[in-house]
Scaffold this active site. Structure first.
Site, PDB file in Angstrom:
ATOM      1  CB  THR A 323      19.841 -23.020 -12.855  1.00  0.00           C
ATOM      2  OG1 THR A 323      19.017 -24.097 -12.407  1.00  0.00           O
ATOM      3  CG2 THR A 323      20.200 -22.132 -11.679  1.00  0.00           C
ATOM      4  CB  CYS A 324      20.482 -24.266 -18.024  1.00  0.00           C
ATOM      5  SG  CYS A 324      20.575 -22.563 -18.525  1.00  0.00           S
ATOM      6  CG  ASP A 325      19.750 -29.215 -13.446  1.00  0.00           C
ATOM      7  OD1 ASP A 325      18.831 -30.060 -13.561  1.00  0.00           O
ATOM      8  OD2 ASP A 325      20.890 -29.498 -13.039  1.00  0.00           O
ATOM      9  CG  ASN A 366      23.023 -21.998 -15.042  1.00  0.00           C
ATOM     10  OD1 ASN A 366      21.853 -22.249 -15.207  1.00  0.00           O
ATOM     11  ND2 ASN A 366      23.907 -22.225 -15.967  1.00  0.00           N
TER      12      ASN A 366
END
Ligand SMILES: *Cc1c(COP(=O)(O)O)cnc(C)c1O
Length: 376
Positions: A323-325, A366
């Site tokens: 995920t983009c975290d 996401n």
């Protein structure tokens, strides 16, 4: 790695990420606990993995269950457990949930405060209640020492209040921390409990039960003592404190039953370097913190990882989810090394991932769905 799970993965080639649990290992782990702590009644901590296949296998073995919510009570009943086999151990419950559980026939609850006793007295009059005391988590790899449990000095007053409210003060419970790798940690807790039993008896409250909590380990990166060692240390302390008049003993293993039974298979999505001359590779997987591995928080739980290239030369890696975290980095400082031959598309496995994974997965952060689960 578990042969049955290897065969399943080879033959079925399931989409990743997925959790595969060998239910036979659940049965074996239950049996090993029963063998090493024969005096204890086992209440499986449902929250570790509430899959119906696990619950019904344990029902068939005569297990009891500790539910932490009304939904878990329902899951246990649906799996065939009788209300007498259930405890509702969370010390923070809605009164409406207590009422629903009581109506189903649940008669064993935990508490650690007066306001909770008020709810119990109203919603489950006459129920058996256990006072949870706060305990040091010591060497636990996943500590549980802050959120629950009253100071031991409050216990007698609370148990007296319970009695005055018409409840049945039944015993003392504690938890020495999850993935407790030091069996000695139970000794002080048992001593403390024994002195509370004596003080309660002096106050006209004969307690009947000690709940030793969970904490029995799964096999992650660090070696853990044999279960026999846990049994020895615990029963030696119990005998030293209680002599021949042992109280009813409850244990609440979660991780110790379902942890080693499961494997998460994941696919390598990308291997890259932040800088051309970085030695450390970033290995991005299709499972991460939001996909069922939040116990990698602070890199506390360190899973053993298997790859198709094990045995070959390795190099240091940072392992991250998809995920983009930034939070979705699994291991940065824990000195993981993976084979240099590892490449995009390879399948890798997280071992002993049967507990605290599947139900922790987000519902779709996401766009990534929760883990697929197989119980074989
Ligand atoms: C989570 C929990 C357990 C299970 O702990 P494990 O370390 O997984 O064995 C047992 N009892 C209580 C009250 C819990 O909250």
């Amino acid at each position: 790695m578990n042969e049955k799970i290897v065969r399943f993965l080879d033959m079925q080639q399931p989409a990743t990420p997925c959790l595969v649990v060998d239910v036979d290992v659940i049965r074996q782990n239950y049996g090993a606990l029963a063998e090493n702590l024969p005096q204890a009644e086992i209440h499986y901590a449902v929250k570790a993995n509430p899959a119906p296949q696990i619950l019904s296998a344990l029902v068939a073995l005569g297990s009891h269950f500790d539910a932490a919510s009304y939904a878990e009570v329902e899951l246990c009943l649906a799996a065939g457990a009788s209300p007498a086999q259930l405890s509702y151990g969370n010390t923070v419950k809605k009164q409406s949930d207590i009422a629903k559980a009581s109506k189903q026939g649940i008669d064993l609850f935990c508490f650690d405060s007066k306001p909770e006793l008020t709810k119990l007295a109203e919603a489950a009059p006459g129920a058996r209640v256990m006072c949870r005391i706060m305990m040091d988590s010591g060497d636990a790899q996943w500590p549980l020492s802050q959120k629950f449990g009253c100071a031991p000095g409050m216990a007698i007053d609370l148990l007296t209040t319970a009695k005055d409210m018409g409840l049945h003060p039944y015993g003392i419970s504690f938890h020495v921390g999850s993935q407790q790798i030091n069996p000695q940690q139970w000794i002080a807790a048992i001593e403390q409990t024994a002195s509370l039993f004596a003080a309660a008896a002096d106050s006209g409250i004969p307690l009947k039960t000690i709940n030793l909590g969970g904490g029995f380990p799964a096999n992650y990166r660090d070696d853990v003592p044999d279960l026999a060692r846990y049994g020895d240390v615990i029963m030696t302390a119990m005998a030293a404190q209680f002599g021949n008049s042992l109280p009813r003993i409850i244990i609440e293993p979660g991780r110790g039953i379902s942890g080693d039974a499961g494997v998460i298979q994941s696919e390598v999505v990308l291997i890259s370097r932040r800088n051309d001359d970085d030695e450390k590779r970033w290995v991005y997987l299709d499972v991460g913190k939001f996909g069922g591995l939040p116990e990698t928080a602070d890199e506390l739980i360190q899973y053993r990882i298997r790859t198709p290239h094990d045995g070959g030369e390795t190099g240091p890696v940072i392992i991250a989810g998809p995920t983009c975290d930034d939070l979705d980095i699994l291991y940065k400082d824990a000195a993981y090394a993976l084979p240099l031959a590892l490449q995009t598309g390879d399948k890798i496995e997280f071992l002993s991932a049967g507990a605290y994974t599947s139900t922790y997965a987000s519902i779709g952060f996401n766009g990534f769905p929760p883990l697929d689960e197989y119980y074989i």
